[in-house]
Scaffold this motif. Structure first.
Motif, PDB file in Angstrom:
ATOM      1  N   ALA A 233       0.802  -1.229   0.000  1.00  0.00           N
ATOM      2  CA  ALA A 233       0.000   0.000   0.000  1.00  0.00           C
ATOM      3  C   ALA A 233       0.831   1.274   0.000  1.00  0.00           C
ATOM      4  O   ALA A 233       0.316   2.336  -0.369  1.00  0.00           O
ATOM      5  N   ALA A 234       2.086   1.204   0.410  1.00  0.00           N
ATOM      6  CA  ALA A 234       2.932   2.401   0.389  1.00  0.00           C
ATOM      7  C   ALA A 234       3.627   2.582  -0.945  1.00  0.00           C
ATOM      8  O   ALA A 234       4.330   3.573  -1.145  1.00  0.00           O
ATOM      9  N   GLY A 235       3.444   1.626  -1.857  1.00  0.00           N
ATOM     10  CA  GLY A 235       4.058   1.728  -3.169  1.00  0.00           C
ATOM     11  C   GLY A 235       3.326   2.692  -4.082  1.00  0.00           C
ATOM     12  O   GLY A 235       2.281   3.256  -3.726  1.00  0.00           O
ATOM     13  N   ALA A 236       3.869   2.855  -5.272  1.00  0.00           N
ATOM     14  CA  ALA A 236       3.334   3.855  -6.194  1.00  0.00           C
ATOM     15  C   ALA A 236       1.885   3.578  -6.561  1.00  0.00           C
ATOM     16  O   ALA A 236       1.045   4.479  -6.528  1.00  0.00           O
ATOM     17  N   VAL A 237       1.564   2.336  -6.912  1.00  0.00           N
ATOM     18  CA  VAL A 237       0.194   1.995  -7.285  1.00  0.00           C
ATOM     19  C   VAL A 237      -0.697   1.897  -6.055  1.00  0.00           C
ATOM     20  O   VAL A 237      -1.788   2.466  -6.003  1.00  0.00           O
ATOM     21  N   GLY A 238      -0.235   1.159  -5.040  1.00  0.00           N
ATOM     22  CA  GLY A 238      -1.061   0.921  -3.861  1.00  0.00           C
ATOM     23  C   GLY A 238      -1.483   2.182  -3.150  1.00  0.00           C
ATOM     24  O   GLY A 238      -2.630   2.289  -2.677  1.00  0.00           O
TER      25      GLY A 238
ATOM     26  N   PRO B  25      -8.504  16.521 -11.582  1.00  0.00           N
ATOM     27  CA  PRO B  25      -9.196  17.380 -10.613  1.00  0.00           C
ATOM     28  C   PRO B  25      -9.064  16.892  -9.169  1.00  0.00           C
ATOM     29  O   PRO B  25      -8.996  17.709  -8.246  1.00  0.00           O
ATOM     30  N   TRP B  26      -9.053  15.574  -8.964  1.00  0.00           N
ATOM     31  CA  TRP B  26      -8.869  15.062  -7.607  1.00  0.00           C
ATOM     32  C   TRP B  26      -7.491  15.459  -7.066  1.00  0.00           C
ATOM     33  O   TRP B  26      -7.359  15.848  -5.905  1.00  0.00           O
ATOM     34  N   ALA B  27      -6.477  15.364  -7.919  1.00  0.00           N
ATOM     35  CA  ALA B  27      -5.134  15.757  -7.489  1.00  0.00           C
ATOM     36  C   ALA B  27      -5.075  17.261  -7.210  1.00  0.00           C
ATOM     37  O   ALA B  27      -4.490  17.708  -6.216  1.00  0.00           O
ATOM     38  N   ALA B  28      -5.695  18.048  -8.089  1.00  0.00           N
ATOM     39  CA  ALA B  28      -5.695  19.502  -7.904  1.00  0.00           C
ATOM     40  C   ALA B  28      -6.399  19.905  -6.615  1.00  0.00           C
ATOM     41  O   ALA B  28      -6.042  20.899  -5.974  1.00  0.00           O
ATOM     42  N   ALA B  29      -7.417  19.118  -6.217  1.00  0.00           N
ATOM     43  CA  ALA B  29      -8.179  19.413  -4.997  1.00  0.00           C
ATOM     44  C   ALA B  29      -7.535  18.817  -3.751  1.00  0.00           C
ATOM     45  O   ALA B  29      -8.072  18.977  -2.648  1.00  0.00           O
ATOM     46  N   GLY B  30      -6.399  18.135  -3.911  1.00  0.00           N
ATOM     47  CA  GLY B  30      -5.712  17.540  -2.763  1.00  0.00           C
ATOM     48  C   GLY B  30      -6.302  16.218  -2.316  1.00  0.00           C
ATOM     49  O   GLY B  30      -5.933  15.714  -1.253  1.00  0.00           O
ATOM     50  N   LYS B  31      -7.195  15.629  -3.111  1.00  0.00           N
ATOM     51  CA  LYS B  31      -7.786  14.344  -2.738  1.00  0.00           C
ATOM     52  C   LYS B  31      -6.867  13.175  -3.077  1.00  0.00           C
ATOM     53  O   LYS B  31      -7.045  12.069  -2.572  1.00  0.00           O
TER      54      LYS B  31
ATOM     55  N   GLN C 180      -6.263   5.886  -1.861  1.00  0.00           N
ATOM     56  CA  GLN C 180      -6.904   7.198  -1.945  1.00  0.00           C
ATOM     57  C   GLN C 180      -8.152   7.155  -2.823  1.00  0.00           C
ATOM     58  O   GLN C 180      -9.149   7.819  -2.528  1.00  0.00           O
ATOM     59  N   LEU C 181      -8.117   6.355  -3.877  1.00  0.00           N
ATOM     60  CA  LEU C 181      -9.313   6.189  -4.701  1.00  0.00           C
ATOM     61  C   LEU C 181     -10.428   5.511  -3.903  1.00  0.00           C
ATOM     62  O   LEU C 181     -11.618   5.837  -4.064  1.00  0.00           O
ATOM     63  N   ALA C 182     -10.043   4.566  -3.040  1.00  0.00           N
ATOM     64  CA  ALA C 182     -11.041   3.895  -2.203  1.00  0.00           C
ATOM     65  C   ALA C 182     -11.750   4.900  -1.298  1.00  0.00           C
ATOM     66  O   ALA C 182     -12.979   4.850  -1.123  1.00  0.00           O
TER      67      ALA C 182
ATOM     68  N   GLU D 250      -1.424   8.917   7.680  1.00  0.00           N
ATOM     69  CA  GLU D 250      -1.239  10.357   7.850  1.00  0.00           C
ATOM     70  C   GLU D 250      -1.182  11.118   6.528  1.00  0.00           C
ATOM     71  O   GLU D 250      -1.623  12.273   6.454  1.00  0.00           O
ATOM     72  N   ARG D 251      -0.655  10.475   5.477  1.00  0.00           N
ATOM     73  CA  ARG D 251      -0.502  11.185   4.202  1.00  0.00           C
ATOM     74  C   ARG D 251      -1.519  10.730   3.168  1.00  0.00           C
ATOM     75  O   ARG D 251      -2.059  11.555   2.409  1.00  0.00           O
ATOM     76  N   TYR D 252      -1.798   9.435   3.128  1.00  0.00           N
ATOM     77  CA  TYR D 252      -2.673   8.907   2.078  1.00  0.00           C
ATOM     78  C   TYR D 252      -4.104   8.673   2.537  1.00  0.00           C
ATOM     79  O   TYR D 252      -4.962   8.342   1.719  1.00  0.00           O
ATOM     80  N   GLY D 253      -4.367   8.828   3.815  1.00  0.00           N
ATOM     81  CA  GLY D 253      -5.737   8.785   4.298  1.00  0.00           C
ATOM     82  C   GLY D 253      -6.327   7.404   4.517  1.00  0.00           C
ATOM     83  O   GLY D 253      -7.553   7.271   4.661  1.00  0.00           O
ATOM     84  N   PHE D 254      -5.500   6.352   4.564  1.00  0.00           N
ATOM     85  CA  PHE D 254      -6.021   5.028   4.880  1.00  0.00           C
ATOM     86  C   PHE D 254      -6.638   5.031   6.282  1.00  0.00           C
ATOM     87  O   PHE D 254      -6.175   5.744   7.179  1.00  0.00           O
TER      88      PHE D 254
END
Length: 337
Positions: free
Chosen positions: A156-161, A296-302, A166-168, A190-194
């Motif tokens: 989960a800490a990898g590039a894809v995971g 847009p999700w990236a631009a919004a910080g999601k 975050q999409l979940a 803390e960073r990816y919101g899991f």
């Protein structure tokens, strides 16, 4: 004369790759013919899939021929062109080699990119490249999430995971991530919101299963699988009825000297679950769709994306091995020049 330094595969790895499996060699600068263009590569993507391409076994791509540069997605600038649609100074991305200069051709894999459309041109190797598209289409098309699902992401800490987790959350799911070590687990929440992070270190399949049950007592609806081995076996023991597993990678097994495999596949029968492999090449014609959604999700910080850039083609081996040592902090990229 300008020379072309190239990171060549000279011996097929037996288990974990070794420095002697590769050679850094300087060759004359290649000449281009009509319909071709010369690319000065600036960045190369380093991915676990490259380990499979180094083996002799046939896969979804042919093995890298011995004596050829290690195949990689690269980003570079057109240095010289005899091809319509490719101008000197233009940024391009394609499947080339880990080398300072590559030859592209009209109708090949290399295509122009707009460096001004993204915060960093390297984003075409992460969020807006194969990594981001693997996460987007692998999660939404293969795993078919529904709001309220419990999603387990391995690696989960990898590039894809990290993107899948975050999409979940964007989809309204509970996200559980498995990673190695307290620092990576902290980054998940803390960073990816899991919602939950599980450290696999020191745990066998039973221990991993117990940790998953602590986080999801009712089981998981989706597993986005990047790791395999004991981690997949632990997840299989925690399925809900009708669970879906998207099989993206098996990084823990790529360097195994002998074949290994999951032992708990019988749980697919018990829970009437499904497992489906996914390959981003199937979605190339839909990349614009994925980018349009995630931009847009990236631009919004999601969605946040981390990139780990090591510099120098002479450091290609050490940078590549970070993927298997777990010492990279984000999408692994080599800055060639």
């Amino acid at each position: 004369m300008t020379e072309n330094r190239r990171f060549l595969l000279v011996r097929r790895p037996d288990g974990e790759p070794a420095p002697d499996d590769f050679e850094l060699r300087s060759d004359p600068l290649p000449e281009i013919a009509e319909g071709q263009f010369l690319i000065r590569n600036r960045y190369a993507s380093l991915d676990p899939a490259q380990r499979g391409w180094m083996s002799a076994a046939d896969s979804y791509m042919p093995p890298i021929p011995l004596g050829d540069p290690v195949r990689a997605t690269t980003i570079g600038i057109v240095e010289e062109s005899r091809a319509e649609g490719f101008e000197k100074g233009q940024w391009v991305m394609g499947l080339n080699g880990i080398e300072e200069y590559s030859v592209g051709m009209v109708g090949g894999f290399t295509q122009p990119i707009d460096a001004d459309a993204v915060p960093s041109v390297t984003n075409y190797l992460s969020l807006f490249g194969a990594v981001g598209m693997t996460a987007y289409f692998g999660f939404f098309d293969v795993c078919e999430p529904q709001e309220g699902d419990t999603v387990l992401v391995t690696g989960a800490a990898g590039a894809v995971g990290s993107i899948v987790g975050q999409l979940a959350k964007i989809k309204g799911c509970t996200a559980i991530g498995i990673a190695g070590g307290p620092e990576k687990c902290a980054r998940l929440t803390e960073r990816y919101g899991f919602d939950h992070a599980i450290d696999y270190r020191g745990k066998d399949a039973d221990g991993i299963a117990a940790a998953i049950r602590d986080a999801a007592p009712d089981g998981v609806d989706i597993i986005f699988e990047n790791v395999g081995g004991d981690i997949l076996d632990g997840g299989l023991m925690c399925l809900k009825n009708g669970a879906r597993i998207g099989l993206c990678g098996l990084i823990s097994e790529y360097n195994a000297p002998q074949p290994v495999g999951a032992r708990n596949l019988w749980q697919l029968i018990v829970h009437r679950a499904s497992i489906r492999g996914l390959l981003v090449a199937d979605y190339i014609d839909r990349f614009a769709e994925g980018a349009a959604a995630m931009g847009p999700w990236a631009a919004a910080g999601k969605i946040v994306i981390d990139e780990h850039v090591d510099e120098g083609i002479e450091n290609a081996f050490d940078a590549f091995m970070r993927l298997f040592q777990g010492t990279n902090d984000g999408k692994m990229i080599l800055k060639i020049g």
